[in-house]
Design a protein around this motif. Structure first.
Motif, PDB file in Angstrom:
ATOM      1  N   GLN A  36       0.419  -1.324   0.115  1.00  0.00           N
ATOM      2  CA  GLN A  36       0.100  -0.692  -0.388  1.00  0.00           C
ATOM      3  C   GLN A  36       1.089   1.527   0.579  1.00  0.00           C
ATOM      4  O   GLN A  36       0.643   2.483  -0.964  1.00  0.00           O
ATOM      5  CB  GLN A  36      -0.905  -0.233   1.324  1.00  0.00           C
ATOM      6  N   ASN A  39       2.496   1.899  -3.416  1.00  0.00           N
ATOM      7  CA  ASN A  39       1.381   2.437  -4.388  1.00  0.00           C
ATOM      8  C   ASN A  39       1.204   3.513  -4.093  1.00  0.00           C
ATOM      9  O   ASN A  39       0.801   4.085  -4.946  1.00  0.00           O
ATOM     10  CB  ASN A  39      -0.199   1.391  -4.762  1.00  0.00           C
ATOM     11  N   GLN A  40       0.715   4.194  -3.518  1.00  0.00           N
ATOM     12  CA  GLN A  40       0.780   5.694  -2.635  1.00  0.00           C
ATOM     13  C   GLN A  40       2.001   6.289  -2.718  1.00  0.00           C
ATOM     14  O   GLN A  40       1.917   7.255  -3.705  1.00  0.00           O
ATOM     15  CB  GLN A  40       0.155   5.533  -1.056  1.00  0.00           C
ATOM     16  N   ILE A  42       4.432   5.642  -4.981  1.00  0.00           N
ATOM     17  CA  ILE A  42       4.720   5.456  -7.058  1.00  0.00           C
ATOM     18  C   ILE A  42       3.492   6.241  -7.383  1.00  0.00           C
ATOM     19  O   ILE A  42       3.369   7.412  -8.288  1.00  0.00           O
ATOM     20  CB  ILE A  42       4.083   3.744  -7.312  1.00  0.00           C
ATOM     21  N   LYS A  43       1.973   6.539  -6.531  1.00  0.00           N
ATOM     22  CA  LYS A  43       0.693   7.316  -6.991  1.00  0.00           C
ATOM     23  C   LYS A  43       1.143   8.697  -7.238  1.00  0.00           C
ATOM     24  O   LYS A  43       1.129   9.460  -7.853  1.00  0.00           O
ATOM     25  CB  LYS A  43      -0.647   7.332  -6.610  1.00  0.00           C
ATOM     26  N   ASP A  44       1.787   9.290  -5.698  1.00  0.00           N
ATOM     27  CA  ASP A  44       2.734  10.945  -5.027  1.00  0.00           C
ATOM     28  C   ASP A  44       3.482  10.463  -6.576  1.00  0.00           C
ATOM     29  O   ASP A  44       3.755  11.736  -7.093  1.00  0.00           O
ATOM     30  CB  ASP A  44       3.237  10.895  -4.423  1.00  0.00           C
ATOM     31  N   GLY A  46       4.548   9.411  -9.608  1.00  0.00           N
ATOM     32  CA  GLY A  46       3.932   9.658 -10.606  1.00  0.00           C
ATOM     33  C   GLY A  46       3.203  11.085 -11.480  1.00  0.00           C
ATOM     34  O   GLY A  46       4.141  11.552 -11.749  1.00  0.00           O
ATOM     35  N   ALA A  47       2.428  10.983 -10.002  1.00  0.00           N
ATOM     36  CA  ALA A  47       1.935  12.699 -10.325  1.00  0.00           C
ATOM     37  C   ALA A  47       3.107  14.410 -10.165  1.00  0.00           C
ATOM     38  O   ALA A  47       2.377  14.723 -11.241  1.00  0.00           O
ATOM     39  CB  ALA A  47       0.497  12.835  -9.511  1.00  0.00           C
ATOM     40  N   HIS A  50       4.576  13.405 -13.354  1.00  0.00           N
ATOM     41  CA  HIS A  50       3.421  14.486 -14.729  1.00  0.00           C
ATOM     42  C   HIS A  50       3.446  16.125 -14.852  1.00  0.00           C
ATOM     43  O   HIS A  50       2.877  16.057 -15.795  1.00  0.00           O
ATOM     44  CB  HIS A  50       2.177  13.571 -14.328  1.00  0.00           C
ATOM     45  N   GLN A 245      -1.629   8.455 -20.651  1.00  0.00           N
ATOM     46  CA  GLN A 245      -1.826   8.272 -19.862  1.00  0.00           C
ATOM     47  C   GLN A 245      -0.904   8.795 -18.502  1.00  0.00           C
ATOM     48  O   GLN A 245       0.569   9.328 -19.045  1.00  0.00           O
ATOM     49  CB  GLN A 245      -1.010   6.501 -19.170  1.00  0.00           C
ATOM     50  N   TYR A 247       1.344   8.598 -16.207  1.00  0.00           N
ATOM     51  CA  TYR A 247       2.447   8.358 -15.525  1.00  0.00           C
ATOM     52  C   TYR A 247       2.465   6.276 -15.400  1.00  0.00           C
ATOM     53  O   TYR A 247       1.321   6.050 -15.781  1.00  0.00           O
ATOM     54  CB  TYR A 247       3.351   8.426 -14.039  1.00  0.00           C
TER      55      TYR A 247
END
Length: 576
Positions: A36, A39-40, A42-44, A46-47, A50, A245, A247
């Motif tokens: 978790q 994932n968080q 990578i999300k942060d 990646g955002a 981007h 996409q 990221y």
């Protein structure tokens, strides 16, 4: 020596069970928490990447638009639109613009025939730029060109600019007079270093420390920023990254994975050739992105191992309390196994369950011998039954294997058996280089027999023809039914002339033995001799099928080979 991973004692089993329970609880928890967190993260990240890519793309598009507007506005000033084209004021104007905007390495005013009239520092004045794309396009409207290396200006600017290779973006705009007639073209070469300054301004603090890299790629997916000199190790090969996409992870050179984000640079409005197709790509190594996750995993694993050790010690002490009386009962059980009698069970325990177990073991010992003999008798009986059933099953399997390869109507081998024999003959021919002959036969007008006399008569004809074929062949030959009224004959180590003779013999044999109610039955034959040059056994089959078709087309009741055909009986014997 027999080895096992399981503990050999109850005490060890209890301890291991506690440890396994702790691991079963803690390992999924650790995996879930770290996953978790990953994932968080990578999300942060990646955002963030981007956003950086979008900001850079927007800033780059805005700067391109500003450069184009500057050139357009300069081309609309009265000095250019109304003054004489040979005025010294034009040189002064170009010099002021060059000093105000240092990225303009070269600014020029070009006559309609492509001759440079005025230019900064007098470079290329009097030279022709008629074939340059920016000059041709600017005659139609404002122009923005893609990145390119200096061609005419390379040697002139090399002493002035230390960057190498020198790369420019071309901006150009038409100059119109008061009547709206084209009178000249204003062209500029903007040095590519302004992009480096722009990107460095937008890069966040600590980008180099975190391994964040910004690339600008052109429409051909080639890196145009940074250049090879800035990278030091050569330009990377950029994977195809979709801008729809936000990221995602992508493999770059040497299969190194990077978290990658991309954004398209918007087209510059109002410019010919402004659709550059650039993209801004931002990447960060996977290992750098997940470095915080690795640190968290280290802490969580250390806590998990510590708790496992504590629970293991507690379980070891509890195991001793439970295992001691059971060990006493195990000793008594071994004495019973050795044939001792009158064994007393007095386990040192307060457990009611263990005392009940002790009494049950006493009763059990009395019945063991009686049941042992009964079991031995049953086992002998079962072994006999198993042997009988196994033999019957093997016989049934052999029968099934035979039926699977036999045609139920004629008793001949079926297509499966024919394919197996074909493959065997083909392999033997490859080894021995001895050819074999292949005959494809078909009963003439068989459908008419079925339609006229019924399918029962047709079945009798099939059995009749199958019997005649068997009687007309050698024991080493093979005949099988491979279709409704189609038969295949294999003649090992047989040349074409002999194969034709056998085919004529079989044709005459079938035609000379009529059967009621169908009467006289004839066959058509296609003859082929397999060649060692064939790549597989199916080639000869296809050739024989084609010759069989020729025999049918030629009137039936005949044999056709690759080099000979046989006329029907009324026309005489085989003709070579």
């Amino acid at each position: 020596m027999r080895l096992t991973l399981l503990p050999q004692t109850l005490r060890g089993l209890i301890t291991a069970s506690f440890i396994v329970v702790v691991l079963l609880l803690s390992v999924p928890t650790t995996v879930y928490v770290t996953q978790q967190h990953a994932n968080q993260l990578i999300k942060d990240r990646g955002a963030h990447l981007h956003t950086l890519a979008q900001a850079t793309a927007v800033a780059l598009a805005a700067n391109l638009g500003e450069r184009l507007r500057e050139v357009q506005l300069l081309a609309q000033t009265p000095t250019y639109t109304h003054g004489p084209l040979d005025s010294p004021e034009l040189d002064a104007s170009l010099k002021r613009v060059s000093q105000s905007y240092p990225h303009y390495s070269w600014i020029s005013l070009v006559a309609l025939d492509g001759t440079v009239l005025h230019a900064t520092d007098g470079m290329l004045v009097g030279e022709s730029v008629a074939e340059r794309p920016w000059f041709k396009a600017a005659a139609q409207g404002a122009y923005v060109g893609d990145l390119h290396e200096a061609v005419l200006l390379g040697k002139l600017l090399r002493a002035k600019l230390h960057d190498w290779p020198i790369r420019f973006l071309d901006f150009a705009a038409p100059v119109f007079d008061a009547q709206g007639q084209l009178r000249a073209v204003l062209g500029t070469h903007v040095h590519w270093r302004w992009v480096k300054e722009l990107v460095e301004t937008l890069k966040p603090l600590g980008a180099d420390r975190d391994g964040i890299e910004v690339f600008i790629i052109n429409q051909a997916n080639m890196v145009i920023y940074p250049d090879q000199a800035a990278l030091g190790a050569g330009l990377p090969t950029v994977p195809r990254v979709a801008t729809d996409q936000p990221y995602g992870f992508a493999d770059w050179d040497e299969q190194v994975s990077y978290l990658t984000a991309a954004a398209s640079v918007a087209e510059t409005p109002g410019g010919k050739g402004a659709g550059l197709g650039w993209k801004v790509v931002v990447r960060q190594p996977r290992t750098q992105v997940l470095s915080e996750v690795m640190a968290l995993q280290t802490v969580v694993v250390a806590m998990m191992l510590g708790s496992t050790l504590v629970f293991g010690v507690v379980a070891w002490r509890l195991g001793k309390y439970f295992s001691h009386p059971i060990a006493q009962l195990a000793q008594k059980a071994r004495q019973i196994a050795q044939g001792e009698e009158d064994i007393s069970f007095n386990p040192a325990t307060r457990s009611i369950e263990l005392r009940v177990l002790s009494d049950s073991m006493v009763s059990m010992a009395a019945t063991l011998l009686e049941r042992k003999h009964a079991l031995e008798s049953i086992n002998r009986h079962l072994e006999t039954m198993v042997a009988d059933r196994t033999a019957a099953l093997e016989a049934a399997n052999r029968e099934l294997a035979s039926l699977a390869r036999k045609d139920a109507l004629t008793g001949l081998p079926n297509r499966l058996a024919a394919n197996e024999r074909l493959q065997l003959e083909f392999l033997q021919m490859k080894r021995s280089r001895q050819p074999y002959a292949l005959l494809m036969m078909d009963i003439d007008f068989f459908k008419k027999i079925n339609d006229t006399h019924g399918h029962a008569a047709g079945d009798e004809v099939l059995r009749h023809v199958a019997h005649l074929l068997i009687t007309g062949l050698r024991e080493s030959d093979f005949v099988g039914r491979v279709g409704g009224e189609e038969f295949l004959v294999l003649l090992p180590r047989t040349e074409l002339a002999a194969a034709v003779a056998v085919a004529e013999k079989l044709r005459a044999l079938v035609g000379g033995h009529p059967i009621e109610p169908a009467g006289r039955v004839t066959i058509s034959v296609g003859i082929v001799v397999a060649s060692p040059e064939h790549t597989n056994e199916d080639i000869a089959v296809r050739l024989a099928d084609d010759l069989l078709y020729q025999a049918k087309e030629g009137g039936r009741n005949r044999a056709v080979s690759a080099f000979s055909t046989s006329p029907p009986p009324s026309e005489g014997s085989m003709v070579s």
